[in-house]
Motif scaffolding. Structure first.
Motif, PDB file in Angstrom:
ATOM      1  N   THR A  57       0.854  -1.179   0.000  1.00 31.53           N
ATOM      2  CA  THR A  57       0.000   0.000   0.000  1.00 31.53           C
ATOM      3  C   THR A  57       0.886   1.223   0.000  1.00 31.53           C
ATOM      4  OG1 THR A  57      -1.682  -1.190   1.243  1.00 31.53           O
ATOM      5  CG2 THR A  57      -1.828   1.208   1.242  1.00 31.53           C
ATOM      6  N   GLN A  58       0.584   2.150  -0.907  1.00 35.76           N
ATOM      7  CA  GLN A  58       1.317   3.399  -1.004  1.00 35.76           C
ATOM      8  C   GLN A  58       0.281   4.500  -1.099  1.00 35.76           C
ATOM      9  OE1 GLN A  58       3.678   3.874  -4.553  1.00 35.76           O
ATOM     10  NE2 GLN A  58       5.152   5.143  -3.475  1.00 35.76           N
ATOM     11  N   GLY A  59       0.073   5.225  -0.020  1.00 37.91           N
ATOM     12  CA  GLY A  59      -0.984   6.225  -0.004  1.00 37.91           C
ATOM     13  C   GLY A  59      -2.324   5.533  -0.106  1.00 37.91           C
ATOM     14  N   VAL A 110      -1.538  -2.443  -4.140  1.00 28.56           N
ATOM     15  CA  VAL A 110      -1.187  -3.357  -5.225  1.00 28.56           C
ATOM     16  C   VAL A 110      -1.012  -4.756  -4.648  1.00 28.56           C
ATOM     17  CG1 VAL A 110       0.515  -3.910  -6.986  1.00 28.56           C
ATOM     18  CG2 VAL A 110      -0.051  -1.533  -6.524  1.00 28.56           C
ATOM     19  N   THR A 111      -1.601  -5.730  -5.294  1.00 26.32           N
ATOM     20  CA  THR A 111      -1.454  -7.128  -4.909  1.00 26.32           C
ATOM     21  C   THR A 111      -1.167  -7.936  -6.170  1.00 26.32           C
ATOM     22  OG1 THR A 111      -3.032  -6.867  -3.114  1.00 26.32           O
ATOM     23  CG2 THR A 111      -2.601  -9.105  -3.857  1.00 26.32           C
ATOM     24  N   PRO A 124       2.739  -8.382 -13.661  1.00 30.33           N
ATOM     25  CA  PRO A 124       2.060  -7.119 -13.392  1.00 30.33           C
ATOM     26  C   PRO A 124       1.219  -6.633 -14.572  1.00 30.33           C
ATOM     27  CG  PRO A 124       4.454  -6.863 -13.285  1.00 30.33           C
ATOM     28  CD  PRO A 124       4.172  -8.295 -13.550  1.00 30.33           C
ATOM     29  N   MET A 125       1.449  -7.161 -15.762  1.00 33.09           N
ATOM     30  CA  MET A 125       0.670  -6.763 -16.935  1.00 33.09           C
ATOM     31  C   MET A 125      -0.523  -7.692 -17.173  1.00 33.09           C
ATOM     32  SD  MET A 125       1.538  -4.023 -18.465  1.00 33.09           S
ATOM     33  CE  MET A 125       2.820  -2.846 -18.146  1.00 33.09           C
ATOM     34  N   ALA A 126      -0.776  -8.609 -16.272  1.00 34.03           N
ATOM     35  CA  ALA A 126      -1.921  -9.508 -16.412  1.00 34.03           C
ATOM     36  C   ALA A 126      -3.219  -8.744 -16.165  1.00 34.03           C
ATOM     37  CB  ALA A 126      -1.806 -10.660 -15.428  1.00 34.03           C
ATOM     38  N   ILE A 127      -4.224  -9.051 -16.950  1.00 35.17           N
ATOM     39  CA  ILE A 127      -5.546  -8.441 -16.777  1.00 35.17           C
ATOM     40  C   ILE A 127      -6.268  -9.245 -15.695  1.00 35.17           C
ATOM     41  CG2 ILE A 127      -7.713  -7.789 -17.891  1.00 35.17           C
ATOM     42  CD1 ILE A 127      -5.344  -6.277 -19.032  1.00 35.17           C
TER      43      ILE A 127
END
Length: 107
Positions: A74-76, A80-81, A88-91
């Protein structure tokens, strides 16, 4: 503009070339998912900027953390998981909800 928004969310001021590569890869992933030859890069940019941004952010964070199997960060207000088996480019399902149903070709 899309690249600037991504950099703003990530809190970075440089890396334009890298962000552009991630945007290009995100567009390719979306077009591949939609499975429709009539969908151009411009249409994807116009209709699905949020999906492009999310994919680019995931790719950037994955690269920075050096882990494609990242489970959660978590950033702000961004979270993202990653699944250990996906890139990371998976839909993912959350992105599929923002896209239309893929085109089905019958042969």
């Amino acid at each position: 503009m899309l690249g600037e928004n991504i950099k703003l969310i990530l809190g970075i001021s440089d890396g334009d070339e890298l962000i552009e590569v991630f945007i290009s890869n995100a567009i390719y992933s979306i077009k591949n998912y939609l499975n429709n030859d009539n969908v151009s890069d411009e249409i994807v940019l116009e209709k699905y900027p949020n999906v492009i941004m999310e994919l680019a952010i995931r790719a950037y964070m994955s690269r920075e953390l050096g882990a494609t199997g990242l489970k959660s960060i978590t950033q702000g207000q961004r979270s993202v998981t990653f699944d250990s088996l996906s890139s990371p480019m998976a839909i993912t399902d959350d992105l599929k909800a923002m896209l239309p149903t893929p085109y089905v070709r019958l042969f």
